[in-house]
Every structure is written in structure tokens, then in C-alpha cells.
Design an enzyme around this catalytic site. Sequence first.
Site, short mmCIF file in Angstrom:
data_model
loop_
_atom_site.label_atom_id
_atom_site.label_comp_id
_atom_site.label_asym_id
_atom_site.label_seq_id
_atom_site.Cartn_x
_atom_site.Cartn_y
_atom_site.Cartn_z
N LYS A 82 42.40 19.55 39.44
CA LYS A 82 42.25 20.96 39.80
C LYS A 82 42.72 21.81 38.63
CE LYS A 82 43.60 24.24 43.43
NZ LYS A 82 44.33 24.36 44.72
N SER A 157 41.83 25.81 48.45
CA SER A 157 41.40 26.27 47.14
C SER A 157 41.00 25.14 46.19
CB SER A 157 42.53 27.06 46.50
OG SER A 157 43.70 26.27 46.35
N SER A 181 45.24 23.67 51.06
CA SER A 181 44.22 23.67 50.00
C SER A 181 43.79 22.30 49.50
CB SER A 181 44.71 24.52 48.82
OG SER A 181 44.66 25.88 49.15
#
Length: 470
Positions: A82, A157, A181
Site C-alpha cells: 500500500k 482504504s 481498511s
Amino acid sequence: MDKHRGLYANSIAGLSVKMKDGGVSPTELVKDLIARIERIDKDLNSFITFNRNALVIAEEREQELQFGKYRGPLHGIPIGLKDVIFTKGIRTTMGSEIFKDYIPAKDAFVVEQLKKAGAIIVGKLNTHQFAYGPTGDRSYYGVVANPHDKSKMSGGSSSGSAAAVAACLCYGALGTDTGGSIRIPSSFCGIVGMKPTYGSISKRGVYPLSWVLDHVGPMTRTITDNAIMLNAIIAYDKEDPDAIYRKPEDYTRLIGKDVKDIKIGIPEEFYYEDLDAEVDTCIQDAIKCLERLGVKMTTVNIPSMHEFSEAHKVILRSDAYAIHAQNLLDYPTKWDDEVKQRLITALDTKGYDYAKAMRTQKLAKQEYREVLDTVDALITPTMSILPPNINERHTGKDKSDEHHIRWTITKLTAPTNLSGFPSLTLPCGFSADRMPIGVQLIGKEFDEAKLYQIGYALEQALLVEMPVFD
């Protein structure tokens, strides 16, 4: 199935055996994966930045194998990160225009651990701007589409991480989880996601959203792969002020062991309220499946769940604003409007609200401990709804912020960010429209191995087969 497709669909556990035995090489794996990313990702948008040195590193890992140096099951395995996790020499953007040219001088601690384990960082994965949103459609670098239906949200996210793993563009990824997330996009995209116990994984070198709620964790296509990745990154970091020292353990050690007479709690309230009918059906089927395996189910009660949800909101918006106050001043125009507006809502929060929320966090830890003293784990839906359409913001007629879709999406995941207890999501079925549905297992602090044991038994019994997207 051709050879290449066979490689894409392989698990980390399966590939590691082939890698060690010489049946597949790291360079072959990386070359094929790069070609697949170039072909598939133009429609998904899961990657922001590729690691230009991935093939060079693959060659180094291959030479190590030739000389008898095998680092373990992640040796030569391409992994994605990420794009809030710092990588030395590789652009790290936080999904924002503000950091579009930022190149860290050091790796995050978890990246150091992956490299020690022999993993190859193949690239940086798209994220909701500054990881502040569960929908995955507010990045400076564009929307991440759900591989199962490109009109649907991937979830956020850690949107790029989930989409890339689901679409076989990397064999595992790291995400971050502040209100769900990791688990939200994992559920929406049909993969396995673990939010470990707070303090067990170092956050050093990870751009923060909340000092109190942030977690880092692995995202994979199988339970075993998830435990393998957790083994690699879960090391004590004395430079992380929130790190908790634990003796090293093998998180795969209970996988495959009998789950008969394990006791699992079904919360009477909160977690099973207002569920989509198809979600409810899938979760009930998962519960029945575990019962057939000999698991003992019992109802439990966590009295203050609604208070926990409100406390989480107060802490999250207060921490997020404190972290970004200077960025808001220095770069007032370089924001997604929705993310900026959400940050500004913190200005209405009083200091005593934050103090009360922190007190409620202690209550959350206490109540989860008390209920988990009576059972081995809890079982809940991961999401109460199916993946919404991209850019959808309300599920009903009420268009107020109180009924914004972010609160629906994070409702069932955020409470264990507050308590810090480990939470695992895995696929348990599909809707009529073939959208994935996830089930969540919540365990005692530092009892991730037990969650993997239960999750593996369920995974093997349900045999939910995800498509390989071509």
C-alpha cells in the site's frame, strides 16, 4: 489451464515449494507478473508505481537459490505494498498530489522484514487519499475498480492492495487498517485480510492516519499465505513507541488442526443489525458449516458497542486532523474535496470529547476481553452490505453526513480498531450477482494463530473459489 495462468493462480505456499525445488524461478515469476500487470491493471488501476529494480532483485534471489541460500516461504515471491508504506528509493505518494514526487530515504520496518524474508517488492499500490476513506475511489491517481465488477467499489482504504491480490497481480500485499481498511476491501474483493493485535506490527515508516487506531497487516488469497506473511513482518521494533514485545511464534502452527469443541460467540446485538439479506444468508451458512465441523456456537453480548462506534469516530477525526493540520495550511488546494471536508469536521470536536473517547477505548478493551474469556473467538459479518457502485455515497434517502456510506461500510470493522483486538476476514460466498461476501473472526489479543486455525477450517469446508481474471 496454461502454465502462466497456473502461476498466477498459485498460492504463496504452493509457489514456495516450487521455488525451493527449482520448479519455478524468481525471474520467471517476476517477468510473467509484470506482463500480466501491464495487461490487466489498465482497467483496475491498482498500482501507482512499479519497482523498476524488481527483476534485478529477482535475479539476486535466483542466484541465492543456486548457492543453496533459501530464506523461507517468501523467497522470490512478488509482494505489493500500500502506497503509505515507505520504500527506500521508490516513490511513496499516500495517494496524494502533495507527495507525488516523494522518495523515502529509508524502508519502513515491515518492508525491511519482507526483504529479509526474501520477498520481492513489485510495486506500490493505490490508496484512498492519505488512507482516509473506506470507499477506495478518492485517490489522486484515480479510482481502483473491483475486479469482480468494475462498476463496483473495491473498498478502502487499501483498495489497490485488495484489487491487485484478487486479480493475481501480486501474491500478497500489505495494507493498513484504521477503521477497517484491510478488511473492507478484502471482503469486497474476495480475499483474506488480517488486522493483527495493536502493537504487534511496527508502524515505523508508515504514514499515519491515527496514532491510536492504525494497524498494518497482510492481504492474501488464502489463510495459509496470510499466516506466512504475518510470520515475516511480526518482529519487535524497539523504535516504535507502540510496539509490544512478544516471543516469536509460528502463526501457521495451528493451521489444519481439528476445530472440534472450539467455542465461538455470536454477538446478540450490533453486528447482525440491518444486514443485506444475501450477506445474512452467507454468514448463517458459514456458522452452520463450522457447527458441522464440531465448533460450539453460543450467543454473547458486548453491552457498549454503539458507544464504541462513536468513540472511534471522535478519535479518528481528531488524530487525522492533528496529523494533517500543517498539510492543510501548506497545500490548501491539493486535496480531494471529500477528504479535505472530512478532515475539517474535526474542528467541531472538543478536547473533552476526545478525553471521553479515550476513556471509552479502555472500556472497549475491557468488554472484548470479558466476552473473549468465555469463547475462543467471535464470528460476525465483515460488511453489512454488498459492494456499492463507485462514487455512491448514501444507501438511503437521508443524505446527511450522519448517514454517509462511510459509516455503513466501517460499522462492523471499526470497533476492533478501537479495542485493538485481532480481526480476520475471509470469503464465505457470493451474492446472486457474483460479488464476494466476507465473514469476520475476532480473537483474543495476540491469538492470531487461533483465528487462522478457525479460518482455515472454514476456508477448506466452504471451498469458495475465486475467479482468475484474464
